[in-house]
Design an enzyme around this catalytic site. Structure first.
Site, PDB file in Angstrom:
ATOM      1  CG  ASP A 182      -3.209  -4.165  -1.957  1.00  0.00           C
ATOM      2  OD1 ASP A 182      -4.216  -4.093  -2.688  1.00  0.00           O
ATOM      3  OD2 ASP A 182      -3.203  -4.804  -0.895  1.00  0.00           O
TER       4      ASP A 182
ATOM      5  NE  ARG B 274     -10.502  -3.156  -3.760  1.00  0.00           N
ATOM      6  CZ  ARG B 274      -9.699  -4.068  -3.224  1.00  0.00           C
ATOM      7  NH1 ARG B 274      -8.595  -3.681  -2.616  1.00  0.00           N
ATOM      8  NH2 ARG B 274      -9.992  -5.355  -3.297  1.00  0.00           N
TER       9      ARG B 274
ATOM     10  CG  ASP C 148      -1.904  -1.098   1.282  1.00  0.00           C
ATOM     11  OD1 ASP C 148      -2.291  -1.572   0.199  1.00  0.00           O
ATOM     12  OD2 ASP C 148      -2.297  -1.496   2.391  1.00  0.00           O
TER      13      ASP C 148
ATOM     14  CG  ASP D 207      -6.065  -0.248   1.060  1.00  0.00           C
ATOM     15  OD1 ASP D 207      -6.647   0.469   0.214  1.00  0.00           O
ATOM     16  OD2 ASP D 207      -5.631  -1.382   0.808  1.00  0.00           O
TER      17      ASP D 207
END
Length: 531
Positions: A366, A423, A343, A370
């Site tokens: 990724d 997302r 991330d 997040d």
């Protein structure tokens, strides 16, 4: 229609490049040609050759090949692709013998002619040319990769140069000009495996720094000369969990950093500290912990981090209530993030009062941002995210309700979600999740996906060419969403929302800009160099 795969045609690439040229300054970036996360539960669009393929749950939806008695291949893409990188997460399950393989393919001519990057049952990685069904090993290296573990394979084909990477590090290279173009594929030779997060883009797979400890400095860095600009809105302002708003390193000293060693020392320092980042700092691959009461601020418009990512949170555990030592009160502002090995920014394990503001994030592995595992009272504002697939996740997975239910209170406002397919964010369990005054452009899968009992309030946003702008039925258990006062232009669809959601105004006061002005406001103000 829900989609978890996409192919960008040459015309679309040209149009996107023209638009970006008018909106962005700086270097050119890779174009994403294709992607599939299998979140829609099928492998439609792939052509099978042998084996037994199906979408299963392996932590998240993934494609699995179960036969160990034949060569199995599944192909996608177009025959005109020439220079590109195909990347996928691959988890070997069973090898028929030490010589059997699983992996990815590029420049596929047919089921018996292609280049391949494969893991073997004997713990090696091989770069192969397969012609007439016969594999010639062009380069090989030991990896120790076994069964039951996910590995990221990336095969880059550029002219006659072939490169293969495993988990972000280049391990094999060869020169071969047999095949000049072709499709991509996933492979299993007398072996079973799971596959996920397939991405094809025009970036080159190259070596990443190895190790996790940078060289130590011999003298302390000088005092810094920077400060956080402005103050947060939304959930980062709320007094809760023993914290009165989000102030970062206010009240402490400042320090100037321009090396990996200096940055990692600073973010690990106990106590309030403002960290002034100059230039681009290359971190070794990995995630690096940020302690409480920190402001990490980019100096000017060129400061940034590449290679590694920042982790705001304790190590993962099964606790279900906020621990007393949870990381809190962190600000990240005015930084560029590129090429993270995991991330770019991760917030986890009940971390709270975090403000992520005016950053430019792209080309990670990724998630770009997040937030998960019980974290709460977070504001994500004025960021520009682009050239990346899995943008922002809120909520770890469908089975993490014990930590996440009643938490994950996050505000997303004035962000520019720029051609990030999915997302934007994808939400589980959190309520209320407040998404307002963001600019969405050409998000080919979904805009806001609100799932698994989550409650999302989506208001005052500008959606341009977003087929599924807001949904509470994207994948997995349904959530709830309220969409109001949004603008939908171009080929945008309409919200797919139902249920009631807590009002954000029960927690904080806020002002919603006219949604018709949001595109101009956000493109002028989001990203680095704007504070």
């Amino acid at each position: 229609m829900k989609r978890s795969r996409w192919i960008i045609t040459g015309a679309a690439i040209a149009a996107s490049a023209t638009l970006l040229a008018t909106m962005l300054t700086g270097p050119a970036y890779a174009e994403t040609l294709f992607g599939d996360t299998f979140d829609d539960g099928d492998a439609n669009g792939w052509s099978r050759s042998g084996g037994s393929w199906s979408v299963v749950t392996d932590g998240s939806p993934a494609l699995r090949q179960t036969s160990t008695s034949a060569n199995a291949r599944i192909l996608a893409g177009t025959t005109s692709w020439t220079d590109y990188t195909v990347q996928a997460r691959v988890k070997p399950i069973t090898f028929g013998s030490s010589a059997r393989t699983v992996g990815v393919a590029a420049r596929v001519q047919s089921s018996s002619a292609y280049y391949a990057l494969v893991l073997t049952g004997g713990g090696a990685v091989q770069l192969q040319r397969v012609s007439g069904g016969t594999a010639t090993v062009l380069s090989t290296a030991a990896t120790g990769a076994g069964t039951g573990t996910w590995h990221t394979l990336a095969l880059s084909v550029r002219g006659a140069t072939l490169r293969g990477s495993v988990d972000g590090a280049q391990v094999v290279e060869a020169a071969d000009s047999t095949f000049g173009s072709g499709r991509i594929g996933l492979l299993a030779a007398y072996a079973s495996a799971s596959y996920d997060d397939v991405v094809v883009d025009t970036a080159t797979a190259g070596p990443s720094p190895s190790g996790s400890t940078p060289p130590k400095t011999t003298s302390p860095p000088p005092p810094g000369n920077c400060a956080v600009t402005g103050s947060p809105a939304g959930f980062a302002t709320v007094t809760a969990w023993g914290q009165n708003g989000t102030t970062g390193g206010a009240g402490g000293p400042s320090v100037a950093v321009d090396t990996a060693a200096e940055l990692l020392t600073a973010i690990a320092t106990v106590g309030p500290l403002t960290i002034c980042v100059s230039g681009t700092i290359t971190l070794p691959a990995g995630m690096y912990d940020v302690t409480s009461n920190k402001s990490i601020v980019g100096v000017g418009s060129t400061a940034g981090i590449t290679g590694g990512g920042l982790n705001i949170g304790l190590p993962v555990s099964a606790v279900t209530t906020p621990p007393a030592d949870a990381v809190r009160n962190v600000i990240i502002q005015n930084l560029t993030f590129r090429n993270a090995s995991d991330d770019s920014i991760n917030v986890q394990m009940f971390s709270h009062h975090v403000w992520i503001d005016h950053n430019d994030l792209a080309q990670g592995y990724d998630g770009l941002i997040d937030i998960k595992r019980g974290s709460s009272y977070v504001t994500v504002s004025w960021n520009h995210t682009h050239h990346h697939t899995k943008n922002m996740l809120l909520g770890h997975d469908d089975g993490n309700g014990a930590q996440d239910t009643g938490r994950l209170k996050v505000t997303y406002h004035h962000n520019w979600f720029d051609a990030t397919p999915q997302r934007n964010p994808r939400v589980r369990f959190g309520e209320p999740v407040h998404v307002y005054n963001n600019y969405y452009f050409y998000n080919t899968d979904t805009g806001v996906a609100c799932q698994n009992t989550a409650g999302c309030l989506v208001e005052g946003n500008y959606f341009e060419d977003v087929e599924e702008p807001v949904t509470n039925t994207y994948a997995g258990p349904a959530g709830r969403c309220v969409a109001r006062n949004n603008v939908f232009v171009g080929e945008s669809g309409t919200p797919d929302c139902s249920g009631t959601v807590q009002e954000a105004s029960a927690y904080y006061s806020y002002t919603v800009d006219d949604p018709n002005a949001v595109k101009a406001i956000v493109t002028a103000g989001a990203g680095t160099g704007k504070v």
